[in-house]
Design a protein around this motif. Structure first.
Motif, PDB file in Angstrom:
ATOM      1  N   ARG A   1       0.846  -1.195   0.000  1.00 52.91           N
ATOM      2  CA  ARG A   1       0.000   0.000   0.000  1.00 52.91           C
ATOM      3  C   ARG A   1       0.883   1.248   0.000  1.00 52.91           C
ATOM      4  N   ILE A   2       1.961   1.216   0.826  1.00 57.28           N
ATOM      5  CA  ILE A   2       2.861   2.370   0.838  1.00 57.28           C
ATOM      6  C   ILE A   2       3.453   2.577  -0.549  1.00 57.28           C
ATOM      7  N   CYS A   3       3.846   1.474  -1.169  1.00 58.30           N
ATOM      8  CA  CYS A   3       4.404   1.586  -2.521  1.00 58.30           C
ATOM      9  C   CYS A   3       3.372   2.188  -3.477  1.00 58.30           C
ATOM     10  N   ASP A   4       2.139   1.726  -3.352  1.00 59.95           N
ATOM     11  CA  ASP A   4       1.075   2.272  -4.208  1.00 59.95           C
ATOM     12  C   ASP A   4       0.996   3.779  -4.065  1.00 59.95           C
ATOM     13  N   ILE A   5       1.067   4.223  -2.804  1.00 57.68           N
ATOM     14  CA  ILE A   5       0.949   5.660  -2.566  1.00 57.68           C
ATOM     15  C   ILE A   5       2.136   6.387  -3.193  1.00 57.68           C
ATOM     16  N   MET A   6       3.332   5.850  -2.962  1.00 62.20           N
ATOM     17  CA  MET A   6       4.515   6.504  -3.525  1.00 62.20           C
ATOM     18  C   MET A   6       4.418   6.550  -5.051  1.00 62.20           C
ATOM     19  N   LEU A   7       3.922   5.461  -5.625  1.00 65.35           N
ATOM     20  CA  LEU A   7       3.882   5.390  -7.085  1.00 65.35           C
ATOM     21  C   LEU A   7       2.705   6.163  -7.658  1.00 65.35           C
ATOM     22  N   SER A   8       1.807   6.638  -6.775  1.00 66.29           N
ATOM     23  CA  SER A   8       0.693   7.383  -7.335  1.00 66.29           C
ATOM     24  C   SER A   8       1.063   8.838  -7.583  1.00 66.29           C
ATOM     25  N   PHE A   9       2.266   9.229  -7.170  1.00 68.97           N
ATOM     26  CA  PHE A   9       2.769  10.530  -7.614  1.00 68.97           C
ATOM     27  C   PHE A   9       3.596  10.291  -8.868  1.00 68.97           C
ATOM     28  N   PRO A  10       3.269  10.963  -9.960  1.00 68.90           N
ATOM     29  CA  PRO A  10       4.116  10.807 -11.138  1.00 68.90           C
ATOM     30  C   PRO A  10       5.529  11.277 -10.813  1.00 68.90           C
ATOM     31  N   GLY A  11       6.516  10.588 -11.374  1.00 67.37           N
ATOM     32  CA  GLY A  11       7.913  10.870 -11.053  1.00 67.37           C
ATOM     33  C   GLY A  11       8.296  12.337 -11.129  1.00 67.37           C
ATOM     34  N   TYR A  12       7.954  12.963 -12.235  1.00 65.72           N
ATOM     35  CA  TYR A  12       8.328  14.366 -12.417  1.00 65.72           C
ATOM     36  C   TYR A  12       7.671  15.260 -11.373  1.00 65.72           C
TER      37      TYR A  12
ATOM     38  N   PHE B   1      14.791  11.148  -6.284  1.00 65.10           N
ATOM     39  CA  PHE B   1      14.986   9.868  -6.983  1.00 65.10           C
ATOM     40  C   PHE B   1      14.839   8.707  -6.011  1.00 65.10           C
ATOM     41  N   VAL B   2      15.556   8.829  -4.884  1.00 67.38           N
ATOM     42  CA  VAL B   2      15.525   7.740  -3.905  1.00 67.38           C
ATOM     43  C   VAL B   2      14.100   7.540  -3.417  1.00 67.38           C
ATOM     44  N   LEU B   3      13.417   8.648  -3.110  1.00 63.62           N
ATOM     45  CA  LEU B   3      12.056   8.559  -2.578  1.00 63.62           C
ATOM     46  C   LEU B   3      11.091   7.902  -3.567  1.00 63.62           C
ATOM     47  N   ILE B   4      11.294   8.144  -4.854  1.00 66.82           N
ATOM     48  CA  ILE B   4      10.369   7.568  -5.827  1.00 66.82           C
ATOM     49  C   ILE B   4      10.757   6.143  -6.162  1.00 66.82           C
ATOM     50  N   LYS B   5      12.041   5.959  -6.445  1.00 62.64           N
ATOM     51  CA  LYS B   5      12.442   4.703  -7.073  1.00 62.64           C
ATOM     52  C   LYS B   5      12.418   3.524  -6.110  1.00 62.64           C
ATOM     53  N   TRP B   6      12.564   3.753  -4.821  1.00 63.72           N
ATOM     54  CA  TRP B   6      12.616   2.591  -3.933  1.00 63.72           C
ATOM     55  C   TRP B   6      11.341   1.777  -4.051  1.00 63.72           C
ATOM     56  N   ALA B   7      10.197   2.475  -4.184  1.00 62.79           N
ATOM     57  CA  ALA B   7       8.918   1.774  -4.250  1.00 62.79           C
ATOM     58  C   ALA B   7       8.854   0.920  -5.515  1.00 62.79           C
TER      59      ALA B   7
ATOM     60  N   ALA C   1      -3.703  13.927  -8.210  1.00 69.61           N
ATOM     61  CA  ALA C   1      -5.094  13.485  -8.273  1.00 69.61           C
ATOM     62  C   ALA C   1      -5.443  13.051  -9.687  1.00 69.61           C
ATOM     63  N   ALA C   2      -5.006  13.853 -10.672  1.00 66.18           N
ATOM     64  CA  ALA C   2      -5.273  13.490 -12.061  1.00 66.18           C
ATOM     65  C   ALA C   2      -4.624  12.143 -12.378  1.00 66.18           C
ATOM     66  N   PHE C   3      -3.427  11.960 -11.867  1.00 63.77           N
ATOM     67  CA  PHE C   3      -2.681  10.729 -12.093  1.00 63.77           C
ATOM     68  C   PHE C   3      -3.452   9.535 -11.539  1.00 63.77           C
ATOM     69  N   VAL C   4      -3.920   9.676 -10.294  1.00 60.74           N
ATOM     70  CA  VAL C   4      -4.677   8.582  -9.669  1.00 60.74           C
ATOM     71  C   VAL C   4      -5.947   8.290 -10.460  1.00 60.74           C
ATOM     72  N   ILE C   5      -6.630   9.351 -10.840  1.00 60.12           N
ATOM     73  CA  ILE C   5      -7.902   9.157 -11.542  1.00 60.12           C
ATOM     74  C   ILE C   5      -7.676   8.550 -12.922  1.00 60.12           C
ATOM     75  N   VAL C   6      -6.721   9.104 -13.649  1.00 65.28           N
ATOM     76  CA  VAL C   6      -6.448   8.563 -14.990  1.00 65.28           C
ATOM     77  C   VAL C   6      -6.005   7.111 -14.885  1.00 65.28           C
ATOM     78  N   ASN C   7      -5.183   6.828 -13.864  1.00 72.63           N
ATOM     79  CA  ASN C   7      -4.732   5.457 -13.650  1.00 72.63           C
ATOM     80  C   ASN C   7      -5.907   4.515 -13.428  1.00 72.63           C
ATOM     81  N   SER C   8      -6.857   4.954 -12.593  1.00 74.94           N
ATOM     82  CA  SER C   8      -8.017   4.107 -12.333  1.00 74.94           C
ATOM     83  C   SER C   8      -8.805   3.876 -13.610  1.00 74.94           C
ATOM     84  N   PHE C   9      -8.986   4.969 -14.356  1.00 71.49           N
ATOM     85  CA  PHE C   9      -9.737   4.829 -15.600  1.00 71.49           C
ATOM     86  C   PHE C   9      -9.031   3.884 -16.554  1.00 71.49           C
TER      87      PHE C   9
END
Lengths: 273, 297, 310
Positions: free
Chosen positions: B111-122, B143-149, C286-294
């Motif tokens: 779940r933590i990984c999901d959350i980290m990965l739900s932020f786009p890298g850029y 980089f470290v914060l994103i890529k570990w997940a 938020a857009a990322f999460v939503i687009v991902n779900s879609f």
């Protein structure tokens, strides 16, 4: 009379030049079942596919394959395609992978039948229904509307057999049709093969490494080892007195496995591996 | 060993490896390798053509392009490598725990990984720079914060594929300690996956960090970095487009080498993945996992 | 089917909440005191402690974290992200139009990426091992190893300066889409067409192709099946590509001065304009999460197998 005559079949890799099957000659009599046995990599499946000319593009083959007196290797692709399915039908090892995963089973069956016969949709269903019921598939219509991943391997195998019943081919080539199955489904599928033979009186080439199954089904057995035929004879003959050392080795290792299996299962093994 | 031999038989892969190692060595010994001080300004030599003293010419402040290129290896290549190691190490540990222990720890970590990965890298990188301020070290931290997940996911999938294999179950049944099983049975077979994942991530990370430096969010003047040099070159792009050549070619060649090497590693590992049918499913999962983060800069 | 969709949608909600909370506390992680920043940017000459406390109270910073989060979330849902520290304008008045511009760029690029990579992927798979296949792959290999800003600079040099055909910045005409979209497309299509190619090639060796041929089906039908199967794989890949491209237009936007989120956010970061940065992170995440779900749902819709695996 020989329905199929394979003469000096040779299969090799076009890139590396490795020879995979060498100088393979055998015949299939009308109405009989020929089993090809051997370890994996011995060239059983390649031989089977070579008859249908369906080996990978990278593989080359030479030799004569006469079916009803016609050399298949001389036919053009269209003529060959007309014979595939309708006259020469192949059943594959893994039913799970043999059907297009993106379509329901019915699509493949219908496309195949429409291609070979001028039947309309309801005629096809009428033909398929009894065939599917006869191989023990209840609710044929429901099954036709299922995706391959929703069915078990044994069911898919029986669907392929049902298609054979409808297509009525002259030769069925079964490429390890029982290998991927558990013991119970294996038993059922072998029963279906026996019934299929009784029913259609058709000729069959049965590729397998399971001698127990072969013994039940085949009239003649061909033993292959690293691309060459080492022994060819009637089933009874071969099982009672194998001449070639390799055949004896195959049988003894099979028997050992079988004994061990029966021991473990308390003698419940129906079809030994 | 066989796979290693394959890598060396593949000439282009060997060439890539040589190129990558050479870049590392030159970067590590930059102060001794560079012919001049990278920050020394010679206004009289602005945009000078290559000379014996300045082999690749001089930039808009008359600084030695070659020396800046060599010093630029450190932030562009070596620091990224360090960040890669840290995140891969962290991801490996967490992925191992999740994939081996399974159950609640696994689902919690994932779940933590999901959350980290739900932020786009850029976006993550921009957020961190936005808070902590502009600078290479903050990008590396991001980089470290994103890529570990991402690594944790890959390692977990890989570990799960192997932990189900018979010999591992057998060792478990024999009562061999978990740590020992991980070390002797699972780590060696997952290492190739980690290597493939790291090498394929590396190229895009190098591109990203140079992209941020190019935007002025990475390394700050007067320090040299390839993206930064390209940014400086862009200002004189119309009058002196040749200024983009040296850092541009260097980046493309290095990243190509990294990508090529990553591909070669993957191909070297492929036969194993293909023949072992139990890996079939997990391999596609691995590919899917990889795709999830395939970004370019 | 409906069950899966619902479950997938429900997973997104807690994720959105956590993401928004993380975005919210970004501010508190900052080494700088927001009150100080506000006073600085407003040009207050002497910052006293009194003034700081006052500003903090005005910003509502003296209340407990969760209350502040709740209020913040509610106002965010009303698209009220506060005012820019620098210009004093409401954040959404800057962010909203920029978001639309970025979406437009992303959408056009994604379509171009899909078209180009499907076309190249099929072409290369059909010509596997031939010169065409090899040359397309080598060229794409170099192009994907090229930083996008370098690619952009080269395109600008050639098309805008040398040929004087296309505008180099802004988004005034249809023509101004061409260069940014081209840069994004070249970078991403290079990755994705290889996936389509290899997926088609691996499908060629599948048993269903063999069985189809063994049943005597014409090659046309077989190719159709291979295409169907590979495109299904492609759908999953492209579904993942949409949010990735949406999140990574930053560099391209800045090069071509595209008035989108990327340009806005970099400007805000350089000016330390926190509300904009925060809103940018929130909106994109938020857009990322939503687009991902879609895209997961779309994927499940196309790939029946996925629905049951999960």
């Amino acid at each position: 009379m020989n329905l199929l005559e394979v003469e000096k079949l040779r299969i090799w890799d076009g890139h590396s030049g490795n020879v995979l099957v060498e100088n393979s000659t055998f015949q299939l009599k009308q109405g009989s079942c020929l089993a090809i046995v051997g370890e994996s990599g011995s060239g059983k499946s390649l031989t089977c596919r070579a008859i249908l000319r369906l080996n990978n593009n990278a593989l080359r083959q030479s030799g004569e394959i006469r079916f009803q007196g016609v050399d298949l290797s001389l036919l053009d692709e269209r003529e060959m395609r007309r014979r595939r399915g309708k006259q020469l039908y192949m059943i594959l090892q893994n039913g799970m992978r043999a059907f297009d995963p993106t379509n329901v089973i019915g699509v493949h069956l219908r496309e195949t039948l429409v291609h070979h016969y001028d039947w309309n949709a309801s005629e096809i269903t009428e033909k398929l229904k009894p065939a599917m019921l006869s191989v023990g598939l209840q609710d044929p219509i429901g099954i036709l509307n299922k995706y391959p991943h929703q069915l078990s391997g044994g069911m898919l195998q029986r669907i392929m057999i049902a298609l054979a019943i409808v297509l009525e081919p002259d030769i069925i080539l079964a490429d390890e049709p029982t290998t991927a199955l558990d013991t119970v489904s294996k038993f059922e599928v072998v029963e279906q093969f026996i019934r299929l033979r009784e029913r259609m009186g058709g000729s069959m080439i049965f590729v397998s490494h399971e001698l127990g199954v072969v013994r039940k089904l085949a009239d003649e057995v061909l033993v292959m080892k690293s691309g060459s035929i080492v022994e060819l004879g009637t089933t009874a003959d071969l099982f009672s007195n194998a001449r070639h050392e390799y055949t004896r080795y195959l049988m003894s290792s099979q028997r050992m496995l079988n004994d061990r299996f029966q021991q473990l299962m308390g003698g419940a093994g129906i079809v030994g591996r | 060993m066989k796979r290693l031999r394959y890598l060396f038989n593949n000439k282009l892969a060997a060439l890539s490896l040589i190129l990558i190692s050479a870049t590392f060595i030159v970067g590590i010994f930059a102060p001794w390798m560079a012919p001049n001080d990278p920050n020394e300004v010679h206004m009289e030599l602005r945009f000078a053509s290559p000379s014996w003293e300045f082999l690749l010419g001089n930039d808009h402040l008359g600084r030695c392009v070659l020396s800046r290129l060599i010093h630029g290896i450190r932030p562009s290549v070596l620091w990224v490598l360090a960040a890669l190691f840290v995140s891969a190490g962290l991801g490996t540990i967490i992925g191992f725990i999740a994939g081996y222990r399974r159950g609640r720890i696994d689902s919690f970590l994932m779940r933590i990984c999901d959350i980290m990965l739900s932020f786009p890298g850029y976006v993550m990188i921009l957020a961190i720079i936005g808070i902590l301020g502009v600078g290479v070290e903050n990008i590396l931290l991001a980089f470290v914060l994103i890529k570990w997940a991402w690594f944790a996911r890959i390692v977990r999938t890989s570990v799960m594929g192997y932990a189900e294999l018979e010999y591992v179950k057998f060792s478990k049944a024999l009562g061999v300690g978990n740590l020992r099983i991980m070390r002797t049975h699972i780590l060696p077979v997952t290492l190739p996956d980690i290597a493939v994942a790291s090498s394929s991530a590396y190229g895009s990370m190098v591109l990203q960090i140079s992209g941020f430096s190019f935007l002025g969010l990475g390394i700050q003047a007067p320090h040299a970095e390839w993206g930064m040099m390209l940014n400086e070159a862009r200002e004189v792009m119309f009058s002196r487009p040749e200024m983009m050549l040296a850092p541009g070619i260097m980046t493309v060649v290095f990243v190509s080498a990294v990508n090529f090497f990553a591909d070669a590693i993957q191909v070297a590992l492929d036969p194993k993945l293909r023949t072992n049918s139990s890996n079939r499913k997990y391999q596609s999962a691995l590919v899917a996992e990889k795709m999830r983060r395939d970004e370019v800069a | 089917m409906g069950g899966y969709m619902l479950r997938r949608a429900l997973v997104a909600i807690p994720l959105l909440i956590v993401v928004s909370f993380l975005t919210f506390i970004l501010n508190t992680l900052s080494p700088m005191d927001p009150a100080e920043v506000v006073l600085h940017t407003q040009g207050v000459p002497r910052i006293t402690d009194e003034l700081l406390t006052e500003t903090r109270a005005a910003l509502g910073m003296d209340r407990p974290l969760l209350t502040r989060y709740w209020d913040w979330l509610l106002s965010c849902l009303r698209l009220d992200f506060g005012d820019s520290y620098v210009t004093g304008k409401p954040v959404w008045s800057l962010l909203g139009p920029a978001f639309v511009n970025t979406l437009q760029l992303t959408l056009v690029s994604v379509i171009a990426v899909i078209l180009l990579s499907v076309a190249l992927g099929i072409l290369c798979a059909l010509k596997e091992g031939k010169l065409l296949d090899k040359s397309i792959r080598s060229v794409s290999f170099i192009l994907t190893s090229m930083p996008s800003y370098l690619l952009a600079a080269l395109l600008v040099l050639y098309f805008s300066v040398k040929l004087d055909l296309l505008p180099t910045n802004g988004m005034d005409t249809v023509g101004s889409y061409i260069l940014p979209v081209a840069v994004i497309t070249i970078s991403y299509a290079g990755i994705y067409f290889r996936i389509i190619r290899s997926s088609m090639l691996s499908n060629l060796n599948e048993d269903y192709v063999l069985f189809g041929r063994a049943c005597g089906l014409p090659e046309r039908k077989i190719t159709k099946r291979i295409l169907r199967n590979s495109l299904q794989m492609a759908v999953s890949v492209f579904c993942m590509a949409i949010p990735i491209i949406l999140g990574s237009t930053v560099v391209v936007e800045n090069i071509f001065a595209w008035p989108g989120l990327g340009t806005l956010s970099v400007k805000a970061i350089l000016a330390r304009d926190f509300p904009i940065v925060q809103a940018y992170v929130l909106v994109l995440a938020a857009a990322f999460v939503i687009v991902n779900s879609f895209s997961d749902m779309l994927n499940a819709w196309v790939n029946p197998k996925l629905r049951e695996d999960r």
